[in-house]
Design a protein around this motif. Structure first.
Motif, mmCIF file in Angstrom:
data_model
loop_
_atom_site.group_PDB
_atom_site.id
_atom_site.type_symbol
_atom_site.label_atom_id
_atom_site.label_comp_id
_atom_site.label_asym_id
_atom_site.label_seq_id
_atom_site.Cartn_x
_atom_site.Cartn_y
_atom_site.Cartn_z
ATOM 1 N N ALA A 13 -26.137 21.998 -87.136
ATOM 2 C CA ALA A 13 -25.162 21.810 -86.058
ATOM 3 C C ALA A 13 -24.151 22.956 -86.032
ATOM 4 C CB ALA A 13 -24.441 20.476 -86.218
ATOM 5 N N LEU A 14 -23.680 23.373 -87.203
ATOM 6 C CA LEU A 14 -22.726 24.483 -87.261
ATOM 7 C C LEU A 14 -23.366 25.778 -86.759
ATOM 8 C CD1 LEU A 14 -21.052 23.717 -90.702
ATOM 9 C CD2 LEU A 14 -19.993 23.502 -88.449
ATOM 10 N N ALA A 15 -24.620 26.008 -87.114
ATOM 11 C CA ALA A 15 -25.321 27.214 -86.657
ATOM 12 C C ALA A 15 -25.486 27.201 -85.139
ATOM 13 C CB ALA A 15 -26.673 27.328 -87.352
ATOM 14 N N GLU A 16 -25.779 26.033 -84.579
ATOM 15 C CA GLU A 16 -25.919 25.912 -83.118
ATOM 16 C C GLU A 16 -24.578 26.165 -82.424
ATOM 17 O OE1 GLU A 16 -27.310 25.415 -79.337
ATOM 18 O OE2 GLU A 16 -28.453 25.700 -81.172
ATOM 19 N N GLN A 17 -23.509 25.581 -82.960
ATOM 20 C CA GLN A 17 -22.175 25.800 -82.390
ATOM 21 C C GLN A 17 -21.794 27.281 -82.478
ATOM 22 O OE1 GLN A 17 -19.541 23.155 -84.465
ATOM 23 N NE2 GLN A 17 -20.703 21.348 -83.850
ATOM 24 N N ARG A 18 -22.144 27.911 -83.591
ATOM 25 C CA ARG A 18 -21.858 29.339 -83.767
ATOM 26 C C ARG A 18 -22.613 30.166 -82.730
ATOM 27 N NH1 ARG A 18 -23.639 31.800 -89.421
ATOM 28 N NH2 ARG A 18 -25.673 31.351 -88.526
ATOM 29 N N ALA A 19 -23.873 29.832 -82.491
ATOM 30 C CA ALA A 19 -24.680 30.568 -81.507
ATOM 31 C C ALA A 19 -24.105 30.425 -80.100
ATOM 32 C CB ALA A 19 -26.129 30.072 -81.545
ATOM 33 N N VAL A 20 -23.684 29.224 -79.743
ATOM 34 C CA VAL A 20 -23.089 28.995 -78.419
ATOM 35 C C VAL A 20 -21.790 29.792 -78.295
ATOM 36 C CG1 VAL A 20 -22.019 27.263 -76.925
ATOM 37 C CG2 VAL A 20 -24.168 26.747 -78.085
ATOM 38 N N ALA A 21 -20.958 29.737 -79.327
ATOM 39 C CA ALA A 21 -19.684 30.475 -79.294
ATOM 40 C C ALA A 21 -19.934 31.970 -79.142
ATOM 41 C CB ALA A 21 -18.884 30.187 -80.560
ATOM 42 N N ARG A 22 -20.924 32.480 -79.871
ATOM 43 C CA ARG A 22 -21.233 33.912 -79.777
ATOM 44 C C ARG A 22 -21.703 34.273 -78.367
ATOM 45 N NH1 ARG A 22 -24.288 34.561 -84.030
ATOM 46 N NH2 ARG A 22 -22.631 35.463 -85.266
ATOM 47 N N SER A 23 -22.478 33.382 -77.746
ATOM 48 C CA SER A 23 -23.022 33.685 -76.418
ATOM 49 C C SER A 23 -21.946 33.761 -75.339
ATOM 50 C CB SER A 23 -24.086 32.654 -76.028
ATOM 51 O OG SER A 23 -23.492 31.411 -75.718
ATOM 52 N N VAL A 24 -20.808 33.102 -75.562
ATOM 53 C CA VAL A 24 -19.715 33.157 -74.587
ATOM 54 C C VAL A 24 -18.577 34.086 -75.041
ATOM 55 C CG1 VAL A 24 -20.237 30.897 -73.620
ATOM 56 C CG2 VAL A 24 -18.572 31.069 -75.482
ATOM 57 N N GLY A 25 -18.811 34.791 -76.166
ATOM 58 C CA GLY A 25 -17.811 35.761 -76.627
ATOM 59 C C GLY A 25 -16.633 35.151 -77.364
ATOM 60 N N ASP A 26 -16.799 33.939 -77.894
ATOM 61 C CA ASP A 26 -15.715 33.256 -78.609
ATOM 62 C C ASP A 26 -15.791 33.596 -80.100
ATOM 63 O OD1 ASP A 26 -13.836 31.567 -79.685
ATOM 64 O OD2 ASP A 26 -14.655 29.739 -78.810
#
Length: 65
Positions: free
Chosen positions: A30-43
């Motif tokens: 779950a943390l890896a998925e959240q990290r990937a989403v954040a990276r994709s939006v530049g967060d």
């Protein structure tokens, strides 16, 4: 009087590699998925936060005799 200088961005002198999720751990996944989403939006802040959480997340290690 207005400032004539621009902000300075210093690189991290000791960059740590990103932690890898532990296989079979739902929390790490779950943390890896959240990290990937954040990276994709530049967060970048959330990316760093998820890396810290993943590093601090405890895992039971099997002791070998």
């Amino acid at each position: 009087m207005p400032r004539s200088c621009r902000p300075v961005h210093l690189p991290d002198p000791f960059p740590m590699p990103e932690p890898e999720p532990v296989a079979g751990c739902d929390v790490c996944a779950a943390l890896a998925e959240q990290r990937a989403v954040a990276r994709s939006v530049g967060d970048r802040t959330t990316v760093i936060d998820r890396n810290i959480e993943m590093r601090r997340h405890p895992h039971v290690r099997n002791a070998k005799s």
